[in-house]
Design a protein around this motif. Structure first.
Motif, PDB file in Angstrom:
ATOM      1  N   ASP A  10      60.601  56.435  86.122  1.00  0.00           N
ATOM      2  CA  ASP A  10      59.861  56.623  87.136  1.00  0.00           C
ATOM      3  C   ASP A  10      58.879  55.631  87.383  1.00  0.00           C
ATOM      4  O   ASP A  10      58.441  55.153  88.500  1.00  0.00           O
ATOM      5  N   VAL A  11      58.445  55.007  86.350  1.00  0.00           N
ATOM      6  CA  VAL A  11      57.519  53.830  86.442  1.00  0.00           C
ATOM      7  C   VAL A  11      58.288  52.691  87.078  1.00  0.00           C
ATOM      8  O   VAL A  11      57.547  51.976  88.021  1.00  0.00           O
ATOM      9  N   ASP A  12      59.485  52.304  86.780  1.00  0.00           N
ATOM     10  CA  ASP A  12      60.058  51.127  87.378  1.00  0.00           C
ATOM     11  C   ASP A  12      60.217  51.501  88.645  1.00  0.00           C
ATOM     12  O   ASP A  12      60.112  50.677  89.658  1.00  0.00           O
ATOM     13  N   ALA A  13      60.796  52.877  89.158  1.00  0.00           N
ATOM     14  CA  ALA A  13      60.802  53.405  90.498  1.00  0.00           C
ATOM     15  C   ALA A  13      59.491  52.917  91.503  1.00  0.00           C
ATOM     16  O   ALA A  13      59.630  52.573  92.390  1.00  0.00           O
ATOM     17  N   GLU A  14      58.430  53.482  91.070  1.00  0.00           N
ATOM     18  CA  GLU A  14      57.188  53.387  91.693  1.00  0.00           C
ATOM     19  C   GLU A  14      56.874  52.006  91.818  1.00  0.00           C
ATOM     20  O   GLU A  14      56.409  51.543  92.811  1.00  0.00           O
ATOM     21  N   ARG A  15      57.058  51.052  90.706  1.00  0.00           N
ATOM     22  CA  ARG A  15      57.119  49.591  90.915  1.00  0.00           C
ATOM     23  C   ARG A  15      58.090  49.033  92.236  1.00  0.00           C
ATOM     24  O   ARG A  15      57.356  48.322  92.918  1.00  0.00           O
ATOM     25  N   PHE A  16      59.050  49.287  92.074  1.00  0.00           N
ATOM     26  CA  PHE A  16      60.136  48.820  93.136  1.00  0.00           C
ATOM     27  C   PHE A  16      59.600  49.445  94.566  1.00  0.00           C
ATOM     28  O   PHE A  16      59.676  48.646  95.533  1.00  0.00           O
ATOM     29  N   THR A  68      67.666  57.385  87.650  1.00  0.00           N
ATOM     30  CA  THR A  68      68.649  57.928  86.808  1.00  0.00           C
ATOM     31  C   THR A  68      68.903  57.645  85.549  1.00  0.00           C
ATOM     32  O   THR A  68      69.564  58.491  84.670  1.00  0.00           O
ATOM     33  N   GLY A  69      67.798  56.904  84.902  1.00  0.00           N
ATOM     34  CA  GLY A  69      67.933  56.692  83.439  1.00  0.00           C
ATOM     35  C   GLY A  69      68.611  55.338  83.146  1.00  0.00           C
ATOM     36  O   GLY A  69      69.058  54.610  84.080  1.00  0.00           O
ATOM     37  N   ASN A  70      68.680  54.993  81.886  1.00  0.00           N
ATOM     38  CA  ASN A  70      69.112  53.555  81.411  1.00  0.00           C
ATOM     39  C   ASN A  70      70.768  53.679  81.102  1.00  0.00           C
ATOM     40  O   ASN A  70      71.091  54.364  80.507  1.00  0.00           O
ATOM     41  N   LEU A  71      71.409  52.768  81.963  1.00  0.00           N
ATOM     42  CA  LEU A  71      72.852  52.845  81.864  1.00  0.00           C
ATOM     43  C   LEU A  71      73.168  52.305  80.275  1.00  0.00           C
ATOM     44  O   LEU A  71      74.531  52.507  79.943  1.00  0.00           O
ATOM     45  N   LYS A  72      72.279  51.706  79.653  1.00  0.00           N
ATOM     46  CA  LYS A  72      72.692  51.093  78.315  1.00  0.00           C
ATOM     47  C   LYS A  72      72.905  52.039  77.044  1.00  0.00           C
ATOM     48  O   LYS A  72      73.678  51.937  76.493  1.00  0.00           O
ATOM     49  N   VAL A  73      72.445  53.514  77.611  1.00  0.00           N
ATOM     50  CA  VAL A  73      72.732  54.827  76.864  1.00  0.00           C
ATOM     51  C   VAL A  73      74.399  54.903  77.073  1.00  0.00           C
ATOM     52  O   VAL A  73      74.847  55.653  76.113  1.00  0.00           O
ATOM     53  N   GLU A  74      74.834  54.713  78.201  1.00  0.00           N
ATOM     54  CA  GLU A  74      76.209  55.062  78.438  1.00  0.00           C
ATOM     55  C   GLU A  74      77.468  54.091  77.837  1.00  0.00           C
ATOM     56  O   GLU A  74      78.481  54.443  77.875  1.00  0.00           O
ATOM     57  N   THR A  75      76.988  52.955  77.264  1.00  0.00           N
ATOM     58  CA  THR A  75      77.939  52.190  76.827  1.00  0.00           C
ATOM     59  C   THR A  75      78.605  52.658  75.443  1.00  0.00           C
ATOM     60  O   THR A  75      78.046  53.401  74.745  1.00  0.00           O
ATOM     61  N   ASP A  76      79.786  52.062  75.209  1.00  0.00           N
ATOM     62  CA  ASP A  76      80.544  52.617  73.956  1.00  0.00           C
ATOM     63  C   ASP A  76      79.643  51.765  72.988  1.00  0.00           C
ATOM     64  O   ASP A  76      79.281  50.809  72.927  1.00  0.00           O
ATOM     65  N   ALA A  77      79.807  52.259  71.418  1.00  0.00           N
ATOM     66  CA  ALA A  77      79.372  51.700  70.416  1.00  0.00           C
ATOM     67  C   ALA A  77      80.164  50.454  70.342  1.00  0.00           C
ATOM     68  O   ALA A  77      81.367  50.247  70.413  1.00  0.00           O
TER      69      ALA A  77
END
Length: 436
Positions: A191-197, A208-217
């Protein structure tokens, strides 16, 4: 600054680029001599293609370095499953290797062209992308302007706006508005990033959240891991990963404080492995015995530091321990991504300077999966405590893994936001199938 002055400033940027164009060849030659550019592929940086453009729809993805490349890899796979061609550009030699390891020949890889009018025009004239997808915080004025001039939709995914970048753009609101308004969509991490943009002129903005959480180990070689674990025996370990200058010495200081009562091995994985010689010399000067991965040194009983000075082996190093300090946070600024160590079963420690990954750290700290330390002495106490208290270490590990699981969902939401841009390309790809 008025909109008229903003146009003047961007026009000046364009003409400065023309002036710099002739001197970029020797500049890139110097970088190649230092191993920062691939000698045989420097023409790509001037927009010259090294492979043929495939027929059919094409999406251009750009990921600056390793973290961004890992983040967009699952998204790229989803686009490829639709039969849409993908060209991925990256800016570093390391990220090119990661792209090859993660995506193989399913995508076309090129080095990103310099943000100069001649190079960007040459690149776009040849590749003719139907959609441009930039990762995280890649704001290149000439690229944005040229994409806009060709009416190519451009989307920023996994968008992040650091405190420093936001303050800098706010000082130039007219320029920011002239650039950010050209994005068809910004998909922000928080939300912070969104408001800044939004403040800087971007619309619409989706969170949407962070895509880095979706990466494979991160991958690893089981035989190599088994070999090192066999050499370690019952010795205890901790790791200082993604370290920046000064933090390797801090890790060495922690090791000296703890090794007499723990029989400790300290794993140090610098953010820039090419600093290996300098780091080793500094640690040896402190009286520490260093084994280096690049030399395949054995881990003997008197080895103090295992220096992980290789690229693409974080999965190996993190599987050798259950405690990880994440660098660029104690002596550096901004922090590094804590998701990988949490995902792989490490209790996470960090310094206080984690502005660039604030949301991830807040989530991990709230659940108990990460702890912050103020200085080297506090880091040593934290590592020592976790080494001595198995129950607390296990509690942090479980909390971290649970948190990573709860943070997932960004990939699905990002794809949902991209549907209006991908659906027509999917239809086009199915109507005109091509060889893959």
């Amino acid at each position: 600054m008025s909109s008229a002055l903003a146009r003047v400033a961007l026009s000046a940027y364009r003409w400065v680029g023309f002036g710099l164009y002739p001197v970029m060849r020797p500049y890139l030659a110097i970088r190649a001599a230092k191993g920062k550019e691939e000698r045989g592929r420097r023409r790509e940086r001037f927009g010259h293609a090294s492979v043929e453009r495939p027929a059919g729809p094409l999406v251009w993805f750009h990921a600056a370095s390793v973290g961004e490349t890992n983040a967009v890899s699952p998204l790229i796979r989803e686009v490829r499953r639709r039969g849409i061609n993908v060209i991925l550009t990256t800016g570093t030699v390391t990220s090119a290797r990661v792209a090859r390891d993660r995506l193989g020949d399913t995508v076309i890889h090129q080095y990103v062209p310099l943000d100069l009018k001649p190079t960007i025009s040459r690149f776009l004239d040849y590749w003719r992308p139907d959609l441009a997808v930039m990762a995280e915080s890649e704001i290149w004025p000439m690229t944005i302007i040229e994409l806009g001039a060709r009416q190519i939709a451009q989307v920023l995914v996994n968008g992040r706006m650091s405190d420093r970048s936001f303050a800098r753009w706010k000082k130039r609101p007219a320029i920011a508005d002239a650039l950010f308004e050209k994005f068809s969509l910004v998909v922000a991490q928080s939300d912070v990033d969104a408001e800044r943009f939004r403040t800087l002129g971007a619309l619409p903005v989706l969170v949407t959240g962070n895509l880095k959480v979706e990466t494979d180990a991160p991958p690893y070689d089981p035989a190599t891991l088994a070999g090192y674990l066999g050499q370690l025996g019952d010795r205890k370990t901790w790791a200082a990963i993604s370290t920046f200058e000064g933090e390797e010495i801090a890790a060495g200081a922690v090791h000296r404080m703890l090794k007499e009562r723990t029989g400790l091995l300290t794993i140090v994985v610098p953010r820039h492995p090419e600093r290996g010689d300098v780091i080793e010399a500094a640690l040896v000067a402190k009286g520490l015995k260093v084994a280096r991965r690049t030399r395949n040194d054995p881990l003997t009983a008197d080895t103090d530091i295992f220096l992980g000075d290789t690229i693409g082996e974080m999965g190996l190093y993190l599987r050798m321990t259950e405690i990880a300090f994440v660098g660029r946070s104690l002596l550096g600024e901004g922090g590094q991504n804590p998701i990988e160590p949490a995902m792989l079963g490490c209790a996470v420690l960090s310094g206080p300077n984690v502005q660039n990954f604030r949301d991830s750290y807040q989530s991990l700290a709230k659940s108990g999966g990460a702890k912050m330390v103020r200085d080297v002495e506090m880091l040593a106490k934290g590592v020592g405590y976790l080494l001595a208290h198995d129950e607390m270490r296990r509690r942090m590990i479980d909390a971290g893994q649970d948190t990573v699981h709860e943070m997932r969902g960004a990939l699905v939401d990002t794809l949902r936001g991209l549907e209006p841009y991908l659906n027509p390309l999917t239809v086009k790809a199915r109507l005109h199938p091509r060889e893959t």
